[in-house]
Design a protein around this motif. Structure first.
Motif, PDB file in Angstrom:
ATOM      1  N   ASN A 163     -11.793  12.586  -6.173  1.00  0.00           N
ATOM      2  CA  ASN A 163     -13.083  11.883  -6.187  1.00  0.00           C
ATOM      3  C   ASN A 163     -12.916  10.373  -5.974  1.00  0.00           C
ATOM      4  OD1 ASN A 163     -11.903  11.236  -8.606  1.00  0.00           O
ATOM      5  ND2 ASN A 163     -13.790  11.450  -9.821  1.00  0.00           N
ATOM      6  N   ARG A 164     -11.820   9.966  -5.385  1.00  0.00           N
ATOM      7  CA  ARG A 164     -11.594   8.543  -5.103  1.00  0.00           C
ATOM      8  C   ARG A 164     -11.358   8.307  -3.608  1.00  0.00           C
ATOM      9  NH1 ARG A 164      -7.498   5.965  -9.648  1.00  0.00           N
ATOM     10  NH2 ARG A 164      -8.818   6.355 -11.487  1.00  0.00           N
ATOM     11  N   GLN A 165     -11.637   7.091  -3.204  1.00  0.00           N
ATOM     12  CA  GLN A 165     -11.314   6.642  -1.848  1.00  0.00           C
ATOM     13  C   GLN A 165     -10.644   5.277  -1.965  1.00  0.00           C
ATOM     14  OE1 GLN A 165     -10.333   7.020   1.262  1.00  0.00           O
ATOM     15  NE2 GLN A 165     -12.265   7.928   1.955  1.00  0.00           N
ATOM     16  N   ILE A 166      -9.485   5.111  -1.339  1.00  0.00           N
ATOM     17  CA  ILE A 166      -8.742   3.848  -1.397  1.00  0.00           C
ATOM     18  C   ILE A 166      -8.742   3.195  -0.030  1.00  0.00           C
ATOM     19  CG2 ILE A 166      -6.466   2.807  -1.746  1.00  0.00           C
ATOM     20  CD1 ILE A 166      -5.907   4.916  -3.848  1.00  0.00           C
ATOM     21  N   MET A 167      -9.151   1.923  -0.004  1.00  0.00           N
ATOM     22  CA  MET A 167      -9.154   1.139   1.227  1.00  0.00           C
ATOM     23  C   MET A 167      -8.405  -0.171   1.002  1.00  0.00           C
ATOM     24  SD  MET A 167     -13.125   1.571   2.470  1.00  0.00           S
ATOM     25  CE  MET A 167     -12.862   0.430   3.824  1.00  0.00           C
ATOM     26  N   GLY A 494       4.506 -16.283  15.400  1.00  0.00           N
ATOM     27  CA  GLY A 494       4.465 -15.489  16.612  1.00  0.00           C
ATOM     28  C   GLY A 494       4.444 -14.013  16.258  1.00  0.00           C
ATOM     29  N   SER A 495       4.381 -13.177  17.258  1.00  0.00           N
ATOM     30  CA  SER A 495       4.340 -11.718  17.114  1.00  0.00           C
ATOM     31  C   SER A 495       3.118 -11.296  16.295  1.00  0.00           C
ATOM     32  CB  SER A 495       5.626 -11.193  16.462  1.00  0.00           C
ATOM     33  OG  SER A 495       5.615 -11.355  15.049  1.00  0.00           O
ATOM     34  N   LYS A 496       2.994 -10.012  16.001  1.00  0.00           N
ATOM     35  CA  LYS A 496       1.889  -9.537  15.176  1.00  0.00           C
ATOM     36  C   LYS A 496       2.035 -10.027  13.740  1.00  0.00           C
ATOM     37  CE  LYS A 496       3.873  -5.094  13.726  1.00  0.00           C
ATOM     38  NZ  LYS A 496       3.656  -3.635  13.649  1.00  0.00           N
ATOM     39  N   HIS A 497       3.267 -10.402  13.340  1.00  0.00           N
ATOM     40  CA  HIS A 497       3.506 -10.856  11.973  1.00  0.00           C
ATOM     41  C   HIS A 497       3.041 -12.296  11.751  1.00  0.00           C
ATOM     42  CE1 HIS A 497       5.790  -7.219  11.224  1.00  0.00           C
ATOM     43  NE2 HIS A 497       6.480  -7.459  12.325  1.00  0.00           N
ATOM     44  N   GLY A 498       2.725 -13.012  12.831  1.00  0.00           N
ATOM     45  CA  GLY A 498       2.272 -14.391  12.694  1.00  0.00           C
ATOM     46  C   GLY A 498       0.957 -14.528  11.958  1.00  0.00           C
ATOM     47  N   ILE A 499       0.189 -13.463  11.892  1.00  0.00           N
ATOM     48  CA  ILE A 499      -1.086 -13.470  11.166  1.00  0.00           C
ATOM     49  C   ILE A 499      -0.866 -13.414   9.654  1.00  0.00           C
ATOM     50  CG2 ILE A 499      -3.172 -12.082  10.714  1.00  0.00           C
ATOM     51  CD1 ILE A 499      -3.404 -13.391  13.376  1.00  0.00           C
ATOM     52  N   ASP A 500       0.258 -12.863   9.228  1.00  0.00           N
ATOM     53  CA  ASP A 500       0.449 -12.519   7.816  1.00  0.00           C
ATOM     54  C   ASP A 500       0.314 -13.697   6.865  1.00  0.00           C
ATOM     55  OD1 ASP A 500       0.894  -9.961   8.717  1.00  0.00           O
ATOM     56  OD2 ASP A 500       3.070 -10.018   8.461  1.00  0.00           O
ATOM     57  N   ASP A 501       0.743 -14.880   7.274  1.00  0.00           N
ATOM     58  CA  ASP A 501       0.677 -16.049   6.394  1.00  0.00           C
ATOM     59  C   ASP A 501      -0.755 -16.511   6.119  1.00  0.00           C
ATOM     60  OD1 ASP A 501       3.392 -16.230   6.028  1.00  0.00           O
ATOM     61  OD2 ASP A 501       3.705 -17.763   7.562  1.00  0.00           O
ATOM     62  N   TYR A 502      -1.702 -16.006   6.885  1.00  0.00           N
ATOM     63  CA  TYR A 502      -3.070 -16.519   6.791  1.00  0.00           C
ATOM     64  C   TYR A 502      -4.080 -15.483   6.304  1.00  0.00           C
ATOM     65  CZ  TYR A 502      -0.713 -20.015   9.557  1.00  0.00           C
ATOM     66  OH  TYR A 502       0.188 -20.960   9.981  1.00  0.00           O
ATOM     67  N   VAL A 503      -3.596 -14.324   5.866  1.00  0.00           N
ATOM     68  CA  VAL A 503      -4.501 -13.302   5.332  1.00  0.00           C
ATOM     69  C   VAL A 503      -3.961 -12.765   4.006  1.00  0.00           C
ATOM     70  CG1 VAL A 503      -5.348 -12.577   7.598  1.00  0.00           C
ATOM     71  CG2 VAL A 503      -3.347 -11.446   6.619  1.00  0.00           C
ATOM     72  N   TYR A 504      -4.851 -12.235   3.204  1.00  0.00           N
ATOM     73  CA  TYR A 504      -4.432 -11.513   2.014  1.00  0.00           C
ATOM     74  C   TYR A 504      -5.024 -10.104   2.074  1.00  0.00           C
ATOM     75  CZ  TYR A 504      -9.103 -12.329  -0.021  1.00  0.00           C
ATOM     76  OH  TYR A 504     -10.451 -12.354  -0.263  1.00  0.00           O
ATOM     77  N   ILE A 505      -4.403  -9.199   1.329  1.00  0.00           N
ATOM     78  CA  ILE A 505      -4.860  -7.801   1.302  1.00  0.00           C
ATOM     79  C   ILE A 505      -5.716  -7.581   0.064  1.00  0.00           C
ATOM     80  CG2 ILE A 505      -4.120  -5.391   1.099  1.00  0.00           C
ATOM     81  CD1 ILE A 505      -1.609  -6.155   2.670  1.00  0.00           C
ATOM     82  N   LYS A 506      -6.891  -7.036   0.289  1.00  0.00           N
ATOM     83  CA  LYS A 506      -7.790  -6.678  -0.811  1.00  0.00           C
ATOM     84  C   LYS A 506      -7.795  -5.149  -0.955  1.00  0.00           C
ATOM     85  CE  LYS A 506     -11.629  -8.913  -1.447  1.00  0.00           C
ATOM     86  NZ  LYS A 506     -13.008  -9.434  -1.293  1.00  0.00           N
ATOM     87  N   TYR A 507      -7.543  -4.709  -2.169  1.00  0.00           N
ATOM     88  CA  TYR A 507      -7.507  -3.269  -2.468  1.00  0.00           C
ATOM     89  C   TYR A 507      -8.868  -2.860  -3.029  1.00  0.00           C
ATOM     90  CZ  TYR A 507      -6.589   0.625  -5.756  1.00  0.00           C
ATOM     91  OH  TYR A 507      -6.652   1.774  -6.509  1.00  0.00           O
ATOM     92  N   LEU A 508      -9.501  -1.893  -2.387  1.00  0.00           N
ATOM     93  CA  LEU A 508     -10.800  -1.385  -2.816  1.00  0.00           C
ATOM     94  C   LEU A 508     -10.642   0.065  -3.269  1.00  0.00           C
ATOM     95  CD1 LEU A 508     -12.909  -2.741   0.173  1.00  0.00           C
ATOM     96  CD2 LEU A 508     -12.664  -3.790  -2.077  1.00  0.00           C
ATOM     97  N   CYS A 509     -10.995   0.317  -4.513  1.00  0.00           N
ATOM     98  CA  CYS A 509     -10.914   1.680  -5.052  1.00  0.00           C
ATOM     99  C   CYS A 509     -12.330   2.166  -5.335  1.00  0.00           C
ATOM    100  CB  CYS A 509     -10.078   1.699  -6.330  1.00  0.00           C
ATOM    101  SG  CYS A 509      -9.941   3.348  -7.067  1.00  0.00           S
ATOM    102  N   TYR A 510     -12.800   3.144  -4.570  1.00  0.00           N
ATOM    103  CA  TYR A 510     -14.123   3.727  -4.781  1.00  0.00           C
ATOM    104  C   TYR A 510     -13.955   4.982  -5.642  1.00  0.00           C
ATOM    105  CZ  TYR A 510     -15.392   0.654  -0.922  1.00  0.00           C
ATOM    106  OH  TYR A 510     -15.598  -0.448  -0.128  1.00  0.00           O
ATOM    107  N   GLY A 511     -14.489   4.952  -6.861  1.00  0.00           N
ATOM    108  CA  GLY A 511     -14.293   6.061  -7.783  1.00  0.00           C
ATOM    109  C   GLY A 511     -15.534   6.899  -8.019  1.00  0.00           C
ATOM    110  N   ASN A 512     -15.326   8.038  -8.672  1.00  0.00           N
ATOM    111  CA  ASN A 512     -16.403   8.944  -9.059  1.00  0.00           C
ATOM    112  C   ASN A 512     -17.263   9.373  -7.884  1.00  0.00           C
ATOM    113  OD1 ASN A 512     -15.989   9.047 -12.011  1.00  0.00           O
ATOM    114  ND2 ASN A 512     -16.379   6.833 -11.836  1.00  0.00           N
ATOM    115  N   LEU A 513     -16.620   9.607  -6.765  1.00  0.00           N
ATOM    116  CA  LEU A 513     -17.352  10.073  -5.588  1.00  0.00           C
ATOM    117  C   LEU A 513     -17.666  11.559  -5.731  1.00  0.00           C
ATOM    118  CD1 LEU A 513     -15.228   8.294  -2.831  1.00  0.00           C
ATOM    119  CD2 LEU A 513     -17.404   7.536  -3.789  1.00  0.00           C
ATOM    120  N   GLN A 514     -18.832  11.957  -5.279  1.00  0.00           N
ATOM    121  CA  GLN A 514     -19.264  13.364  -5.381  1.00  0.00           C
ATOM    122  C   GLN A 514     -18.941  14.105  -4.086  1.00  0.00           C
ATOM    123  OE1 GLN A 514     -20.378  14.550  -8.282  1.00  0.00           O
ATOM    124  NE2 GLN A 514     -20.044  12.471  -9.082  1.00  0.00           N
TER     125      GLN A 514
END
Length: 514
Positions: A163-167, A494-514
């Motif tokens: 009953n959870r969804q993780i994004m 450079g490369s695709k990793h050049g973005i990493d220094d400028y973003v953060y990861i947000k964890y979203l947990c959707y609970g009690n889904l029917q």
């Protein structure tokens, strides 16, 4: 002829007043030359009205002058970037919109590549062919991150309960403070700024005091591309104010990330200053790159790679080969062929056709190079070519130099020379070469030449560096992850990793889904 005429116009400013040093250069070839900083969409001077001169290291002529800004001015730039980030027009901008702006900036830089290169050669001294090459390289980062902006993906993660969804979603960190060096005044700005803007950040750029004019030319084109007010800000200062502005960028609560390219010593200081706010930081610092040539190597290719790696920008690159480790069996042949190539280098003003080696950037740099070579001579090093200043060309020219018989108590052995000096160490075994190569706290780049496939895989694994050129002396590429290990830095550009220094990861947990 057009390029030479335009650069001559730049050099005539030696005898004009400060107020005229920019305005008299309004010809087609130098229309990008600016004498103001750029804050919140407006061209502004320092609040004190102070300026400082920018000189051509080839002849010490005044090219222009720019604002000598203080902390008060930098605060205005930070406030503008902070406000713009949280303004709905930028904070909620789409990746497609940011991509379009970056593409327009790229096209404008491509259209004006000749003018940008002229300005770069005039203030940095590098040969015109190298300036044009840097424009191509620097522009490519803007094109690359314009495309990467639309590929900053999140993730859907399988949940542990039904009953959870993780994004996981990725978000811009906020204002990015970018502190850039003089040796690549175009590419070091575009590599950082394009990544930050693609991620959705706003930027405050502090270019090096030796080469602010290239940075301001890029800023003018960013303005023409239509970036919203406050998204792209640039502050200029002389050396006397650089440290306090850098400290402000590191300690301001409104700045979320710092990216710095420069010396390890300054990088350590900025790292300490960022610690109080647990601030995101990316550091691309000094190196001490080994260049190893094994007995099985193709000697001609190794010599070509050595020349490309060592003498680009007069040896003033962070990935420049610093210690040349040559195996016993091919040592004499390699040195003989290398000497022939070094003697053929054409030295002079970078604006002249065919010049391959220009001046060093300033008096501090030529003093350092001279001291390194003198130290080696005093301790038994053998000069087989060069080792002298070339005052007939100007005050900042140093002869391409080859020093052999290096010992581990010499500065050339232990420190990065950042000049046109090849330091040769003779070795017998692979184990000995790796021990010498890895015997430093620097680990940015390394190079080696071998046609033994087993050796190639062994040495690639054991050589302690963030980037390795295997049978190749030029390794920089937009698509590659640029950065080091040990005291040579944190993060990748450079490369695709050049973005990493400028973003953060947000964890979203959707609970009690029917």
């Amino acid at each position: 002829m057009y390029l030479i005429m335009s650069l001559n116009l730049l050099q005539r400013t030696l005898y004009v007043t400060r107020s005229k040093s920019i305005s008299n250069l309004s010809c087609r070839g130098v229309h990008l030359l600016q004498n103001k900083a750029f804050i919140n969409g407006k061209w502004v001077g320092a609040h004190t009205g102070e300026t400082f001169d920018v000189t051509n290291p080839a002849n010490e002529a005044v090219v222009g002058n720019v604002p000598d800004m203080y902390v008060k001015d930098a605060c205005k730039a930070i406030d503008a970037a902070h406000s713009a980030f949280y303004n709905e027009r930028w904070h909620n901008s789409t990746a497609k919109e940011r991509s379009a702006l970056l593409k327009k900036w790229f096209q404008l830089m491509e259209t004006n590549r000749q003018e940008i290169a002229q300005i770069m050669t005039a203030e940095s001294g590098k040969p015109m062919v190298e300036s044009l090459g840097e424009v191509t390289y620097g522009n490519s980062f803007v094109e690359w991150f314009a495309e990467e902006a639309r590929r900053i993906y999140g993730e859907i993660v399988p949940p542990p309960q039904a009953n959870r969804q993780i994004m996981l979603t990725r978000h811009p960190v906020g204002v990015a403070g970018l502190i850039t060096p003089w040796n690549f005044p175009h590419a070091m700005i575009t590599r950082k700024a394009a990544a930050a803007i693609a991620a959705g950040c706003t930027v405050v750029i502090k270019p090096a005091e030796d080469t602010p004019l290239t940075a301001l030319a890029l800023t003018k084109l960013a303005e023409d591309a239509g970036f919203p007010e406050g998204v792209f800000n640039i502050i200029t200062s002389s050396r006397k104010n650089a440290a306090t502005i850098g400290e402000l960028l590191c300690k301001s609560e409104k700045v979320a990330a710092i990216s710095f390219t420069g010396s390890t010593e300054v990088g350590k200081l900025l790292y300490q200053q960022c610690a109080g706010g647990i601030k995101r930081i990316g550091l691309e610092l000094g190196g001490n790159a080994p260049f190893i040539v094994f007995n099985s190597a193709d000697i001609d290719k190794a010599v070509t790679g050595a020349m490309n790696s060592k003498f680009r920008n007069c040896g003033q690159t962070c990935v420049s080969a610093n210690r040349f480790l040559i195996q016993d069996g091919i040592h004499d042949e390699f040195i003989a062929k290398l000497l022939e190539k070094v003697k053929a280098l054409k030295i002079g003003d970078g604006s002249r056709d065919g010049v391959q080696i220009g001046p060093l950037i300033n008096q501090a740099q030529i003093k350092k190079v001279s001291q390194f070579v003198d130290d080696a001579i005093e301790k038994g090093g053998k000069i087989i070519h060069g080792g002298q200043r070339l005052s007939k060309h100007g005050q900042l020219y140093y002869e391409p130099t080859i020093v052999t018989c290096l010992r581990d108590d010499m500065r050339l052995y232990n420190e990065e020379v950042f000049g046109p000096v090849i330091s040769v160490i003779r070795f017998k075994t692979e184990e000995e070469a790796l021990m010498i190569a890895n015997g430093t706290q620097r680990g940015l780049a390394g190079y080696f030449y071998s046609n033994d496939l087993n050796q190639v895989f062994r040495v690639s694994k054991l050589l302690e560096a963030g980037m390795i050129g295997v049978n190749e002396g030029l390794i920089s590429a937009t698509e590659a992850a640029f950065g080091g290990i040990k005291e040579s830095g944190i993060g990748r550009e450079g490369s695709k990793h050049g973005i990493d220094d400028y973003v953060y990861i947000k964890y979203l947990c959707y609970g009690n889904l029917q």
